[in-house]
Design a protein around this motif. Sequence first.
Motif, PDB file in Angstrom:
ATOM      1  N   ALA A 158       0.837  -1.207   0.000  1.00  0.00           N
ATOM      2  CA  ALA A 158       0.000   0.000   0.000  1.00  0.00           C
ATOM      3  C   ALA A 158       0.870   1.255   0.000  1.00  0.00           C
ATOM      4  CB  ALA A 158      -0.929  -0.008   1.206  1.00  0.00           C
ATOM      5  N   ASP A 159       1.943   1.245   0.782  1.00  0.00           N
ATOM      6  CA  ASP A 159       2.851   2.404   0.814  1.00  0.00           C
ATOM      7  C   ASP A 159       3.497   2.640  -0.546  1.00  0.00           C
ATOM      8  OD1 ASP A 159       2.302   2.861   3.493  1.00  0.00           O
ATOM      9  OD2 ASP A 159       4.111   1.845   4.211  1.00  0.00           O
ATOM     10  N   ILE A 160       3.886   1.559  -1.215  1.00  0.00           N
ATOM     11  CA  ILE A 160       4.483   1.688  -2.550  1.00  0.00           C
ATOM     12  C   ILE A 160       3.465   2.244  -3.535  1.00  0.00           C
ATOM     13  CG2 ILE A 160       5.422   0.396  -4.516  1.00  0.00           C
ATOM     14  CD1 ILE A 160       6.759  -1.466  -2.406  1.00  0.00           C
ATOM     15  N   ALA A 161       2.241   1.730  -3.491  1.00  0.00           N
ATOM     16  CA  ALA A 161       1.182   2.219  -4.389  1.00  0.00           C
ATOM     17  C   ALA A 161       0.894   3.695  -4.123  1.00  0.00           C
ATOM     18  CB  ALA A 161      -0.091   1.384  -4.213  1.00  0.00           C
ATOM     19  N   LEU A 162       0.876   4.081  -2.880  1.00  0.00           N
ATOM     20  CA  LEU A 162       0.639   5.478  -2.527  1.00  0.00           C
ATOM     21  C   LEU A 162       1.767   6.370  -3.036  1.00  0.00           C
ATOM     22  CD1 LEU A 162      -1.105   7.555  -1.021  1.00  0.00           C
ATOM     23  CD2 LEU A 162       0.185   6.989   1.047  1.00  0.00           C
ATOM     24  N   ASP A 163       3.007   5.943  -2.843  1.00  0.00           N
ATOM     25  CA  ASP A 163       4.158   6.716  -3.337  1.00  0.00           C
ATOM     26  C   ASP A 163       4.106   6.876  -4.848  1.00  0.00           C
ATOM     27  OD1 ASP A 163       5.189   7.051  -0.796  1.00  0.00           O
ATOM     28  OD2 ASP A 163       6.672   5.425  -0.979  1.00  0.00           O
ATOM     29  N   GLU A 164       3.791   5.785  -5.553  1.00  0.00           N
ATOM     30  CA  GLU A 164       3.724   5.844  -7.015  1.00  0.00           C
ATOM     31  C   GLU A 164       2.623   6.785  -7.477  1.00  0.00           C
ATOM     32  OE1 GLU A 164       3.300   1.703  -8.050  1.00  0.00           O
ATOM     33  OE2 GLU A 164       5.465   1.336  -7.932  1.00  0.00           O
ATOM     34  N   ALA A 165       1.479   6.751  -6.795  1.00  0.00           N
ATOM     35  CA  ALA A 165       0.365   7.625  -7.173  1.00  0.00           C
ATOM     36  C   ALA A 165       0.712   9.092  -6.916  1.00  0.00           C
ATOM     37  CB  ALA A 165      -0.889   7.231  -6.405  1.00  0.00           C
ATOM     38  N   GLN A 166       1.375   9.350  -5.808  1.00  0.00           N
ATOM     39  CA  GLN A 166       1.754  10.727  -5.494  1.00  0.00           C
ATOM     40  C   GLN A 166       2.789  11.255  -6.482  1.00  0.00           C
ATOM     41  OE1 GLN A 166       2.833  10.189  -1.350  1.00  0.00           O
ATOM     42  NE2 GLN A 166       0.951  11.200  -0.683  1.00  0.00           N
ATOM     43  N   LYS A 167       3.744  10.414  -6.853  1.00  0.00           N
ATOM     44  CA  LYS A 167       4.762  10.836  -7.817  1.00  0.00           C
ATOM     45  C   LYS A 167       4.153  11.085  -9.185  1.00  0.00           C
ATOM     46  CE  LYS A 167       8.642   8.593  -5.559  1.00  0.00           C
ATOM     47  NZ  LYS A 167       9.540   7.438  -5.547  1.00  0.00           N
TER      48      LYS A 167
END
Length: 177
Positions: free
Chosen positions: A154-163
């Motif tokens: 979930a943290d990786i998905a969130l980081d990718e979405a924010q970037k």
Amino acid sequence: SALQRSGKFAEAATMQRELAKQFPKSHYLVGAAQSIVDCHIALNDAAGGTAAIEELVAAAAGGGVDPNFLSAFDYFRGRLLEEQKNLAGAKSKYQAVAAGRTGSASMTAMARMRIARCEQAEGQAETAKTAYRALIEQLDVGNEVLAGAWNGLADIALDEAQKAKNAEKLTNALVKV
């Protein structure tokens, strides 16, 4: 344990250390080490935790605990190194636990999850994703490992979405992985 649950971390760590010194061959030794590490992390005192773990290992070795069993304490050393942002050192300790044949299956799974966390923190998101997914697909890894793996994804998905500055990906990351 009651002291730890009530937020008296310094007292709890001291009591666990004393118990481990008095009963170094106890089957509660790993639990005591876990408690000591958790207390020192809560106190933001990883260096003190490292000293406490080394003291516990020395008492156990002096008490006749099998050296192969003591290698499992590398997991706790890794947790303390990770807390100090020494990711390379932490990863090395976790890899030793994950590769060892003397630890329990749950300790091995925890070490593998922590390796993935270190990779994620080092910016190796794809490698971490692969490791998290492998843990999720494995049977009987325990709830703590599953929670860590799902939270990592979930943290990786969130980081990718924010970037990507993508609102749809951000919503998906917050709702599902």
